[in-house]
Design an enzyme around this catalytic site. Structure first.
Site, PDB file in Angstrom:
ATOM      1  N   LYS A 134       0.825  -1.214   0.000  1.00 41.86           N
ATOM      2  CA  LYS A 134       0.000   0.000   0.000  1.00 41.86           C
ATOM      3  C   LYS A 134       0.854   1.257   0.000  1.00 41.86           C
ATOM      4  O   LYS A 134       0.465   2.266  -0.578  1.00 41.86           O
ATOM      5  CB  LYS A 134      -0.968   0.012   1.190  1.00 41.86           C
ATOM      6  CG  LYS A 134      -2.102  -0.969   1.019  1.00 41.86           C
ATOM      7  CD  LYS A 134      -3.238  -0.697   1.999  1.00 41.86           C
ATOM      8  CE  LYS A 134      -4.348  -1.720   1.823  1.00 41.86           C
ATOM      9  NZ  LYS A 134      -5.343  -1.654   2.913  1.00 41.86           N
ATOM     10  N   LYS A 161      -5.760 -12.927  -8.622  1.00 35.26           N
ATOM     11  CA  LYS A 161      -6.968 -13.068  -7.832  1.00 35.26           C
ATOM     12  C   LYS A 161      -7.989 -12.016  -8.273  1.00 35.26           C
ATOM     13  O   LYS A 161      -7.605 -10.893  -8.598  1.00 35.26           O
ATOM     14  CB  LYS A 161      -6.581 -12.832  -6.365  1.00 35.26           C
ATOM     15  CG  LYS A 161      -7.622 -13.239  -5.365  1.00 35.26           C
ATOM     16  CD  LYS A 161      -7.112 -13.017  -3.951  1.00 35.26           C
ATOM     17  CE  LYS A 161      -8.205 -12.354  -3.151  1.00 35.26           C
ATOM     18  NZ  LYS A 161      -7.844 -11.957  -1.821  1.00 35.26           N
ATOM     19  N   LYS A 171     -11.258  -6.158  -6.016  1.00 34.57           N
ATOM     20  CA  LYS A 171     -12.184  -5.018  -6.035  1.00 34.57           C
ATOM     21  C   LYS A 171     -11.616  -3.891  -6.885  1.00 34.57           C
ATOM     22  O   LYS A 171     -12.337  -3.062  -7.378  1.00 34.57           O
ATOM     23  CB  LYS A 171     -12.337  -4.438  -4.620  1.00 34.57           C
ATOM     24  CG  LYS A 171     -12.912  -5.347  -3.579  1.00 34.57           C
ATOM     25  CD  LYS A 171     -13.205  -4.481  -2.354  1.00 34.57           C
ATOM     26  CE  LYS A 171     -13.236  -5.253  -1.062  1.00 34.57           C
ATOM     27  NZ  LYS A 171     -13.490  -4.411   0.099  1.00 34.57           N
TER      28      LYS A 171
END
Ligand code: TRP
Length: 333
Positions: free
Chosen positions: A115, A197, A200
């Site tokens: 992040k 994967k 979102k």
């Protein structure tokens, strides 16, 4: 004699739209767990602000997620369903636990590193402290079981380490939580890039199916899903990742096994198969979406759920916090 039910805790951030991967990996799983455990399910809005949020969207996503949880079958009378910021004990315990957590440990967290790379202009203290807040979430409820995705495993390990550290420094205070990781082939990948994967926040939203996608969108996205140059609907994750991912999705949404699905599409083309996958997913999502929309119109009901959830969560959380304050030498009134 009936055995005491274990306490179970999990949470999801009210950020983007949930995908069907989140649904299968988290929410659907919780629905199955709610009878066997004392469940606490939170909407982690305090975690969400570690990256910049638009306030109006955060508010809207919070209500949508709450309605979605209920529409998917989480029963707010059986479980404690609540909003993290409604229980101040989370922030309070986080502050205490900060003093039992080393900066170096936090800097080594994979998600923190990812992040900080992604939000290089906003590497704030909250982002670094994220795992400690998550430890506070879990430890406040004397949690024994935590169903989470593999990506949260490192955070759960840290929560365990902090619990053990505190218990050793004083006396047993926190239950030491165990992770529950979803077994089986339930990992859902991006349908345009099956090496990744389903996420979102994928670059291309056509690779993810969102819980809010309408029937036409779902069917259109599956039509364009990546397959391979054979024409055989067969599970082979290594050589046929696209088809295998679609088979997993079909299996979960149709309730059929992979073998049954292979037999159903033997001799048929990929076009038929992809349409069937789209229809199976849409058939499951449509009633959930209708129920969610109905609940979203009933703000009094949703507020009632939040109020009761906050009260019940606070009751348990405050008991643990009081124990902690006592042990560390804080005078209580
Ligand atoms: N960090 C989790 C996620 O992004 C959400 C979360 C917050 C959580 N607090 C938690 C999960 C406590 C399990 C337990 O998926």
């Amino acid at each position: 004699m009936e055995e005491r039910k274990k306490n179970l805790y999990s949470a999801v951030q009210p950020t983007n739209n949930l995908t069907i991967g989140n649904y299968i990996g988290a929410v659907q799983n919780w629905v199955e767990l709610q009878d066997g455990y004392n469940c606490f399910f939170a909407i982690a809005n305090m975690h969400a602000i570690t990256v910049r949020q638009n306030p109006a969207e955060l508010r809207q996503h919070t209500l949508e997620l709450l309605a979605l949880y209920i529409a998917c079958g989480i029963n707010p009378e059986k479980c404690v369903l609540y909003l993290q910021s409604h229980v101040p004990a989370h922030a309070e315990l986080c502050w205490v636990l900060n003093n039992y957590t080393y900066v170096g440990e936090m800097e080594r967290m994979t998600q923190y590193k990812d992040k900080s790379a992604k939000h290089a202009d906003n590497i704030n203290m909250g982002l670094l402290d994220y795992p400690v807040l998550m430890a506070a979430d879990i430890l406040l409820y004397q949690t024994e079981a935590v169903p989470v995705g593999r990506d949260q495993r490192q955070h759960l390990e840290i929560a365990r380490d902090i619990a053990i550290r505190f218990n050793n420094a004083y006396s047993p205070t926190f239950a030491v939580p165990e992770g529950i990781y979803v077994k089986g082939g339930a990992k859902i990948c991006d349908i345009l890039n099956p090496a990744k994967k389903m996420s979102k926040s994928a670059e291309n939203p056509n690779g993810s199916i969102f819980m809010s996608d309408d029937r036409d969108t779902v069917i259109r996205k599956f039509k364009r899903a990546v397959t391979d140059s054979e024409a055989e609907v067969r599970y082979d994750a290594e050589n046929k990742p696209g088809i295998s991912n679609l088979l997993s999705i079909y299996s979960v949404f149709s309730g059929k096994t992979i073998e049954q699905a292979e037999a159903e599409f033997a001799g048929k083309g990929y076009g038929d198969f992809k349409l069937a996958v789209g229809e199976a997913v849409a058939d499951k999502l449509t009633p959930i979406q209708a129920e969610q929309a109905k609940l979203l119109k009933d703000r009094d009901y949703l507020n009632g759920v939040l109020k009761s959830g906050a009260e019940r969560a606070s009751y348990t959380a405050n008991k643990t916090l009081a124990k902690v304050y006592k042990k560390i030498g804080f005078i209580q009134l």
